[in-house]
Design a protein around this motif. Sequence first.
Motif, PDB file in Angstrom:
ATOM      1  N   GLU A  48      71.311  30.292 -15.534  1.00 35.25           N
ATOM      2  CA  GLU A  48      70.202  31.021 -16.418  1.00 35.25           C
ATOM      3  C   GLU A  48      68.884  30.548 -16.388  1.00 35.25           C
ATOM      4  N   THR A  49      68.395  29.566 -15.895  1.00 35.16           N
ATOM      5  CA  THR A  49      67.380  28.972 -15.829  1.00 35.16           C
ATOM      6  C   THR A  49      66.320  29.989 -14.915  1.00 35.16           C
ATOM      7  N   VAL A  50      66.934  30.714 -13.910  1.00 31.72           N
ATOM      8  CA  VAL A  50      66.225  31.611 -13.223  1.00 31.72           C
ATOM      9  C   VAL A  50      65.710  32.929 -14.014  1.00 31.72           C
ATOM     10  N   MET A  51      66.225  33.067 -15.143  1.00 21.84           N
ATOM     11  CA  MET A  51      65.784  34.119 -16.111  1.00 21.84           C
ATOM     12  C   MET A  51      64.789  33.725 -17.185  1.00 21.84           C
ATOM     13  N   PRO A  52      63.454  33.487 -17.155  1.00 22.65           N
ATOM     14  CA  PRO A  52      62.731  32.932 -18.218  1.00 22.65           C
ATOM     15  C   PRO A  52      62.953  33.865 -19.421  1.00 22.65           C
ATOM     16  N   PRO A  53      62.741  33.607 -20.638  1.00 26.00           N
ATOM     17  CA  PRO A  53      62.769  34.352 -21.876  1.00 26.00           C
ATOM     18  C   PRO A  53      61.683  35.434 -21.846  1.00 26.00           C
ATOM     19  N   GLY A  54      62.078  36.630 -21.887  1.00 25.98           N
ATOM     20  CA  GLY A  54      61.030  37.722 -21.967  1.00 25.98           C
ATOM     21  C   GLY A  54      60.719  38.124 -20.835  1.00 25.98           C
ATOM     22  N   GLY A  55      60.855  37.490 -19.533  1.00 23.45           N
ATOM     23  CA  GLY A  55      60.727  38.200 -18.390  1.00 23.45           C
ATOM     24  C   GLY A  55      59.547  37.429 -17.491  1.00 23.45           C
ATOM     25  N   PHE A  56      59.111  38.191 -16.545  1.00 20.99           N
ATOM     26  CA  PHE A  56      57.865  37.749 -16.007  1.00 20.99           C
ATOM     27  C   PHE A  56      56.866  38.672 -16.023  1.00 20.99           C
ATOM     28  N   ASP A  57      55.386  38.131 -16.131  1.00 20.32           N
ATOM     29  CA  ASP A  57      54.218  38.747 -16.323  1.00 20.32           C
ATOM     30  C   ASP A  57      53.921  39.760 -15.311  1.00 20.32           C
ATOM     31  N   ASP A  58      54.272  39.324 -14.006  1.00 18.87           N
ATOM     32  CA  ASP A  58      53.956  40.156 -12.793  1.00 18.87           C
ATOM     33  C   ASP A  58      55.112  40.169 -11.896  1.00 18.87           C
ATOM     34  N   ALA A  59      55.234  41.388 -11.003  1.00 19.76           N
ATOM     35  CA  ALA A  59      56.418  41.207 -10.032  1.00 19.76           C
ATOM     36  C   ALA A  59      56.025  40.031  -8.976  1.00 19.76           C
ATOM     37  N   GLU A  60      55.188  39.718  -8.606  1.00 19.10           N
ATOM     38  CA  GLU A  60      54.821  38.560  -7.540  1.00 19.10           C
ATOM     39  C   GLU A  60      55.354  37.440  -8.062  1.00 19.10           C
ATOM     40  N   THR A  61      55.153  37.203  -9.308  1.00 14.33           N
ATOM     41  CA  THR A  61      55.438  36.040  -9.805  1.00 14.33           C
ATOM     42  C   THR A  61      56.934  35.901  -9.759  1.00 14.33           C
ATOM     43  N   CYS A  62      57.593  36.923 -10.353  1.00 21.94           N
ATOM     44  CA  CYS A  62      59.004  37.224 -10.310  1.00 21.94           C
ATOM     45  C   CYS A  62      59.684  36.847  -8.797  1.00 21.94           C
ATOM     46  N   VAL A  63      59.083  37.496  -7.996  1.00 25.03           N
ATOM     47  CA  VAL A  63      59.644  37.347  -6.464  1.00 25.03           C
ATOM     48  C   VAL A  63      59.573  36.055  -6.073  1.00 25.03           C
ATOM     49  N   ARG A  64      58.376  35.325  -6.269  1.00 26.84           N
ATOM     50  CA  ARG A  64      58.229  34.009  -5.746  1.00 26.84           C
ATOM     51  C   ARG A  64      59.063  33.057  -6.405  1.00 26.84           C
ATOM     52  N   SER A  65      59.264  33.228  -7.746  1.00 30.56           N
ATOM     53  CA  SER A  65      59.907  32.377  -8.471  1.00 30.56           C
ATOM     54  C   SER A  65      61.641  32.323  -8.220  1.00 30.56           C
ATOM     55  N   ILE A  66      61.931  33.593  -8.226  1.00 27.97           N
ATOM     56  CA  ILE A  66      63.522  33.823  -7.778  1.00 27.97           C
ATOM     57  C   ILE A  66      63.791  33.557  -6.572  1.00 27.97           C
ATOM     58  N   LEU A  67      62.830  33.785  -5.502  1.00 24.40           N
ATOM     59  CA  LEU A  67      63.025  33.256  -4.167  1.00 24.40           C
ATOM     60  C   LEU A  67      63.195  31.690  -4.056  1.00 24.40           C
ATOM     61  N   ALA A  68      62.195  31.188  -4.563  1.00 25.14           N
ATOM     62  CA  ALA A  68      62.157  29.924  -4.395  1.00 25.14           C
ATOM     63  C   ALA A  68      63.480  29.074  -4.938  1.00 25.14           C
TER      64      ALA A  68
END
Length: 94
Positions: free
Chosen positions: A56-76
């Motif tokens: 569940e830690t992959v999913m921060p409350p509220g989501g991600f401010d931008d798509a690039e941060t989402c992609v980098r975070s989940i990929l890592a």
Amino acid sequence: MQFPEKVIEAAIRDEIARAPADRPPTKGGWRPEVDSLVVVMVTLRVERELGINLPETVMPPGGFDDAETCVRSILAQCRTLWTEKQRQEGEKVS
């Protein structure tokens, strides 16, 4: 076996692109570019692609401010989990 970086990145970007662009803004007028519902969809897609469960830690409350941060975070996080899974499977074979 090597982590399928390009396949997973494409899956993440595809799910983000599928998100409806016409969602109403939140009460304060701010909304994340990738809200929590989209992150859930991304997570489910990545789990199907990799055959692993993401915490569940992959999913921060509220989501991600931008798509690039989402992609980098989940990929890592996926890369780390994939590597750990491969290591554990290698130990079972030994």
